[in-house]
Design a protein around this motif. Sequence first.
Motif, short mmCIF file in Angstrom:
data_model
loop_
_atom_site.label_atom_id
_atom_site.label_comp_id
_atom_site.label_asym_id
_atom_site.label_seq_id
_atom_site.Cartn_x
_atom_site.Cartn_y
_atom_site.Cartn_z
N LEU A 27 43.53 45.79 37.40
CA LEU A 27 44.43 45.32 36.35
C LEU A 27 45.36 44.21 36.83
CD1 LEU A 27 45.41 48.66 34.54
CD2 LEU A 27 43.54 47.08 34.07
N LYS A 28 45.05 43.70 38.05
CA LYS A 28 45.80 42.56 38.62
C LYS A 28 47.30 42.86 38.77
CE LYS A 28 42.57 38.92 37.22
NZ LYS A 28 41.48 39.83 36.92
N PHE A 97 35.79 47.27 47.92
CA PHE A 97 36.75 46.78 46.93
C PHE A 97 37.84 45.92 47.57
CE2 PHE A 97 34.85 50.58 45.01
CZ PHE A 97 34.43 50.04 43.81
N ASP A 98 37.63 45.54 48.82
CA ASP A 98 38.52 44.61 49.53
C ASP A 98 39.97 45.07 49.43
OD1 ASP A 98 39.17 42.38 51.02
OD2 ASP A 98 39.41 41.08 49.27
N TYR A 439 34.67 52.72 34.25
CA TYR A 439 34.90 52.37 35.64
C TYR A 439 33.94 51.28 36.12
CZ TYR A 439 38.34 55.94 36.55
OH TYR A 439 39.49 56.68 36.54
N GLU A 440 32.77 51.19 35.51
CA GLU A 440 31.85 50.14 35.92
C GLU A 440 32.45 48.77 35.66
OE1 GLU A 440 31.07 52.80 34.21
OE2 GLU A 440 29.78 53.86 35.62
N LYS A 441 33.11 48.62 34.48
CA LYS A 441 33.76 47.34 34.18
C LYS A 441 34.97 47.11 35.09
CE LYS A 441 32.31 46.99 29.36
NZ LYS A 441 32.76 46.88 27.94
N LEU A 442 35.71 48.18 35.36
CA LEU A 442 36.84 48.04 36.29
C LEU A 442 36.35 47.62 37.67
CD1 LEU A 442 39.16 51.09 35.48
CD2 LEU A 442 39.66 48.68 35.13
N ALA A 444 33.75 45.93 38.36
CA ALA A 444 33.35 44.52 38.31
C ALA A 444 34.55 43.60 38.45
CB ALA A 444 32.61 44.24 37.01
N LYS A 445 35.69 44.04 37.92
CA LYS A 445 36.90 43.23 37.98
C LYS A 445 37.41 43.04 39.41
CE LYS A 445 38.83 43.95 33.36
NZ LYS A 445 40.03 44.39 32.61
#
Length: 448
Positions: A27-28, A97-98, A439-442, A444-445
Amino acid sequence: MTDSLDRVAIIGAGPAGLATARALKALKIPFDVFEKHSNVGGIWDRSNPGSPMYRTAHFISSRTMSGHQGFPMPDHYPDYPSNEQILTYIQSFAKTFDLEADIRFNTVVNNVRKQEQYWQLESTHNGLTTTENYRWVVCANGTNWHPNRPTLKGEENFHGKIIHAVDYHDTAMLRDKRVLVVGAGNSGVDIASDAGFNAKQGYLSLRRGYHFVPKHIMGEPADVFGAKSDWMPMWLKQKSFGFLLRMLNGDLTRLGLKNPDHKVMTSHPIMNTQVLHYLQHGDLIAKPDIDHLEGNTVYFDDDSSADIDLIILATGYHWRIPYLNNLYFPWKNERPQTFLKIFNKDYPSLFINGFVETNGGAYKLFDDMAFLIANVIQAQKDNPLQAKTIQRYIEGPEPDLSGNIRFIDSARHTGYTNSRSYQKAMETMRKDFGWTEGYEKLAAKVGI
């Protein structure tokens, strides 16, 4: 003093802290993770000072049911991964996820206190103490760091050695010794099984009777098998599963164990029947509660006794948030009292992740908790009207997280949570506020 008023401080880089970091990153929302050790993994890193991990430890929930959302455990892992494999998985999660770039390793958080609209956080790194201000704090330091070490009557006269399970790490400690393990949590029965195989003679002291759940039922991991009965009402599930355990394990009193004084599923599950194997072969002998110690002898409350060289107290852990004054959370039986095990009604910018005890895999729950934390922080940051609505929501009645199970009356089971009911309660909150992105879309973000 440094101001980080638009940032979140996450304390702990174990699975709960890393799950929170991933959700915030998606969510930046800027954050810093404070980790006292030199690497991620929490208790699963045996080199982490104070870790209770022992060489033979394995996960008690299965690989299938235990991985993070959108990041399953590798297919080549066994049904119940070893502690080394779990640590590798956690490290892979952080790298994928760095997240490591935002972790301050070898940094101990000494104190967190509220100062008007921010939290003042004091930490020490390489001997240098720094104070910074954060708008939000997430406590994710874990629950198994502070051993509950009861005093045994007469221990000052005992000629053997007494340790807590936190100091048990390798079976070499057991060889050529008469070993008594006290306590029947999952660590206790694991260590007792190690004693049954490695010690000169093993003993297991239990206050009460327990239900012992095999790790596999009809060729499947027990939690995979159990998930297929989620359609059943709880009373029927308890009755049928209790019958199944009696069929599989028989009358446990023949092994010197007490009959359980509670229904199946009303206490934390003991995922171990290997201990029954050693009891059946005499390599492990069941004993009741300890009465007192004298010389090399342990006397039990049934008037029996045994000569013992080493006592290992698998007597659990105190839940602590050592850097935070207890006044910031109401506590009951050493459990912080929060809404959905996450939200603080009096301090809306203070959250908890990972302080939950449940009957299912924890990592997916940590993800759900992290998802809610991140969205609430985003609302507090960008949508004050919604933030007020959220505050009224968490000040409302607590949903039933028990799954219609009356858990046994003990300090450990204060606020004990049924995994499926907890998932449903968090899902309801997500739907109520429109936080339904998967969570798959999250994932990807954040660049998986």
